[in-house]
Design a protein around this motif. Structure first.
Motif, PDB file in Angstrom:
ATOM      1  N   THR A   1      -6.191   4.919  -3.913  1.00  0.00           N
ATOM      2  CA  THR A   1      -6.228   3.860  -2.916  1.00  0.00           C
ATOM      3  C   THR A   1      -7.619   3.601  -2.357  1.00  0.00           C
ATOM      4  N   ASP A   2      -7.755   2.397  -1.844  1.00  0.00           N
ATOM      5  CA  ASP A   2      -9.019   1.898  -1.313  1.00  0.00           C
ATOM      6  C   ASP A   2      -8.698   1.300   0.062  1.00  0.00           C
ATOM      7  N   PRO A   3      -8.644   2.123   1.109  1.00  0.00           N
ATOM      8  CA  PRO A   3      -8.206   1.623   2.421  1.00  0.00           C
ATOM      9  C   PRO A   3      -9.271   0.747   3.065  1.00  0.00           C
TER      10      PRO A   3
ATOM     11  N   LEU B   1     -11.363 -12.017  -6.153  1.00  0.00           N
ATOM     12  CA  LEU B   1     -10.214 -12.526  -5.400  1.00  0.00           C
ATOM     13  C   LEU B   1     -10.148 -11.950  -3.995  1.00  0.00           C
ATOM     14  N   HIS B   2     -10.945 -10.928  -3.700  1.00  0.00           N
ATOM     15  CA  HIS B   2     -10.840 -10.191  -2.433  1.00  0.00           C
ATOM     16  C   HIS B   2     -12.245  -9.826  -1.995  1.00  0.00           C
ATOM     17  N   GLN B   3     -12.449  -9.776  -0.669  1.00  0.00           N
ATOM     18  CA  GLN B   3     -13.791  -9.477  -0.156  1.00  0.00           C
ATOM     19  C   GLN B   3     -14.333  -8.138  -0.638  1.00  0.00           C
TER      20      GLN B   3
ATOM     21  N   GLY C   1      -4.616  -4.544  -1.589  1.00  0.00           N
ATOM     22  CA  GLY C   1      -5.566  -5.661  -1.665  1.00  0.00           C
ATOM     23  C   GLY C   1      -5.159  -6.631  -2.761  1.00  0.00           C
ATOM     24  N   SER C   2      -6.113  -6.997  -3.615  1.00  0.00           N
ATOM     25  CA  SER C   2      -5.809  -7.959  -4.683  1.00  0.00           C
ATOM     26  C   SER C   2      -5.128  -7.297  -5.882  1.00  0.00           C
ATOM     27  N   GLY C   3      -4.831  -6.011  -5.776  1.00  0.00           N
ATOM     28  CA  GLY C   3      -4.013  -5.367  -6.817  1.00  0.00           C
ATOM     29  C   GLY C   3      -4.807  -4.738  -7.959  1.00  0.00           C
ATOM     30  N   THR C   4      -6.083  -4.426  -7.726  1.00  0.00           N
ATOM     31  CA  THR C   4      -6.892  -3.888  -8.829  1.00  0.00           C
ATOM     32  C   THR C   4      -6.356  -2.550  -9.335  1.00  0.00           C
ATOM     33  N   THR C   5      -5.968  -1.667  -8.409  1.00  0.00           N
ATOM     34  CA  THR C   5      -5.447  -0.358  -8.852  1.00  0.00           C
ATOM     35  C   THR C   5      -4.188  -0.555  -9.690  1.00  0.00           C
TER      36      THR C   5
ATOM     37  N   VAL D   1       1.306  -1.676  -1.893  1.00  0.00           N
ATOM     38  CA  VAL D   1       1.712  -2.294  -0.630  1.00  0.00           C
ATOM     39  C   VAL D   1       0.480  -2.983  -0.044  1.00  0.00           C
ATOM     40  N   GLU D   2       0.673  -4.232   0.404  1.00  0.00           N
ATOM     41  CA  GLU D   2      -0.431  -4.973   1.028  1.00  0.00           C
ATOM     42  C   GLU D   2       0.083  -5.668   2.280  1.00  0.00           C
ATOM     43  N   LEU D   3      -0.638  -5.486   3.374  1.00  0.00           N
ATOM     44  CA  LEU D   3      -0.192  -6.007   4.670  1.00  0.00           C
ATOM     45  C   LEU D   3      -0.344  -7.522   4.790  1.00  0.00           C
TER      46      LEU D   3
HETATM   47  C1  LIG Z   1     -10.372  -2.390   0.934  1.00  0.00           C
HETATM   48  S1  LIG Z   1      -9.030  -3.462   0.705  1.00  0.00           S
HETATM   49  C2  LIG Z   1      -8.395  -3.046  -0.908  1.00  0.00           C
HETATM   50  C3  LIG Z   1      -9.072  -3.854  -1.994  1.00  0.00           C
HETATM   51  C4  LIG Z   1      -8.526  -3.530  -3.378  1.00  0.00           C
HETATM   52  N1  LIG Z   1      -8.981  -2.237  -3.835  1.00  0.00           N
HETATM   53  C5  LIG Z   1      -8.919  -4.580  -4.379  1.00  0.00           C
HETATM   54  O1  LIG Z   1      -9.568  -4.261  -5.386  1.00  0.00           O
HETATM   55  O2  LIG Z   1      -8.583  -5.747  -4.153  1.00  0.00           O
HETATM   56  C6  LIG Z   1      -7.815  -2.784   1.770  1.00  0.00           C
HETATM   57  C7  LIG Z   1      -6.566  -3.633   1.891  1.00  0.00           C
HETATM   58  O3  LIG Z   1      -5.599  -2.933   2.690  1.00  0.00           O
HETATM   59  C8  LIG Z   1      -4.866  -3.884   3.449  1.00  0.00           C
HETATM   60  N2  LIG Z   1      -4.263  -3.171   4.586  1.00  0.00           N
HETATM   61  C9  LIG Z   1      -4.819  -2.812   5.761  1.00  0.00           C
HETATM   62  N3  LIG Z   1      -3.955  -2.127   6.525  1.00  0.00           N
HETATM   63  C10 LIG Z   1      -2.793  -2.034   5.806  1.00  0.00           C
HETATM   64  C11 LIG Z   1      -1.526  -1.422   6.047  1.00  0.00           C
HETATM   65  N4  LIG Z   1      -1.265  -0.772   7.199  1.00  0.00           N
HETATM   66  N5  LIG Z   1      -0.588  -1.511   5.074  1.00  0.00           N
HETATM   67  C12 LIG Z   1      -0.832  -2.148   3.919  1.00  0.00           C
HETATM   68  N6  LIG Z   1      -2.024  -2.758   3.636  1.00  0.00           N
HETATM   69  C13 LIG Z   1      -2.987  -2.687   4.558  1.00  0.00           C
HETATM   70  C14 LIG Z   1      -5.899  -4.929   3.849  1.00  0.00           C
HETATM   71  O4  LIG Z   1      -5.291  -6.175   4.158  1.00  0.00           O
HETATM   72  C15 LIG Z   1      -6.788  -4.978   2.592  1.00  0.00           C
HETATM   73  O5  LIG Z   1      -6.422  -6.026   1.714  1.00  0.00           O
END
Ligand SMILES: C[S@@+](CC[C@H](N)C(=O)[O-])C[C@H]1O[C@@H](n2cnc3c(N)ncnc32)[C@H](O)[C@@H]1O
Length: 247
Positions: free
Chosen positions: A26-28, A171-173, A200-204, A218-220
């Motif tokens: 994961t990438d929080p 697709l994602h910041q 996030g954008s679902g890379t994993t 899971v993505e919020l």
């Molecule tokens: C750093 S990004 C992940 C990017 C991802 N690795 C990618 O390649 O697109 C972290 C993501 O976690 C989501 N997020 C934050 N808090 C969350 C929560 N409590 N439950 C699920 N997703 C959450 C954010 O909206 C964000 O899109």
């Protein structure tokens, strides 16, 4: 099998009753990107993209916490995730240099056995005179108890080089490069089941699929979850529906 849920991973993990996972990768949200409270409270576009206010990607959640809140949130998520993992499952969680000490604490508090730190060399960064380049991010890796030496998993590198995603594929910041995540997923036992609570954008999930693993993400953010669903061409399920099914 690939499943994507829109909702809060903390709720998802509370209600999850499916098969156990072999890895959490994961990438929080880092809740970082600044040296002061006001800098950290800025929008994610202001903190993480050069395009700032005209950034084409939605801002994402969970990125404005102070250190204690972030530590608490990560400890909670990693602890709940571990409950749903097999013995010997592996955790890989990304962070930047600022959050490395906190993430190490959260991982151990959550009951994972900390095994090391991986370096992602992004191979470029904004040059600043008189300073070292900030061209790396990190991932802490750990296991759920003992990690048998005879797992059918090869020797993997400790440093990964991959440039940031550019152009139409972005697709994602804070999107991670697909090749990076494919390499990281290989720490999981072949054919295993991978969880990404911050998809996030679902890379994993895309990487897991390409490497032959099952995965759940899971993505919020509804907008980001929709983007991920389109990218992965998978159904978007909703945490509320999970609750509804249970009552
Ligand atoms: C750093 S990004 C992940 C990017 C991802 N690795 C990618 O390649 O697109 C972290 C993501 O976690 C989501 N997020 C934050 N808090 C969350 C929560 N409590 N439950 C699920 N997703 C959450 C954010 O909206 C964000 O899109």
């Amino acid at each position: 099998m690939l499943e994507l849920y829109q909702g809060n991973c903390r709720e998802f993990l509370t209600h999850y009753n499916g098969p156990k996972f072999d890895a959490v990768i994961t990438d929080p949200p880092y809740s970082s990107g600044g040296a002061t409270l006001s800098e950290r409270a800025a929008s994610t576009a202001e903190k993480y993209t050069s395009t700032k206010r005209c950034c084409p990607f939605p801002d994402f959640a969970g990125d404005q916490m102070d250190a204690r809140s972030w530590l608490h949130m990560m400890a909670d998520v990693l602890s709940s995730a571990r409950v749903h993992c097999h013995d010997g499952a592996v955790l890989v969680a990304f962070c930047d240099w600022r959050q490395l000490p906190l993430l190490a604490d959260a991982v151990q508090w959550a009951g994972w056995m900390w095994r090391g730190t991986i370096v992602w060399d992004k191979m470029s960064s904004r040059p600043q005179r008189g300073r070292f380049r900030q061209q790396a991010e990190f991932a802490i890796w750990a296991s759920n108890g003992k990690l048998p030496i005879d797992r059918p998993v090869p020797v993997l590198p400790g440093v990964f080089q991959a440039g940031n995603v550019q152009g139409v594929k972005r697709l994602h910041q804070t999107q991670k490069p697909l090749e990076l995540m494919r390499s990281i997923c290989r720490i999981c036992v072949p054919g295993g089941r991978i969880l990404d609570p911050f998809a996030g954008s679902g890379t994993t999930l895309a990487a897991a699929e390409l490497e032959g693993y099952d995965s759940i993400g899971v993505e919020l953010s509804p907008d980001i979850a929709k983007t991920a669903s389109e990218r992965l061409q998978t159904d978007l399920r909703y945490i509320q529906e999970v609750h509804y099914e249970e009552t």
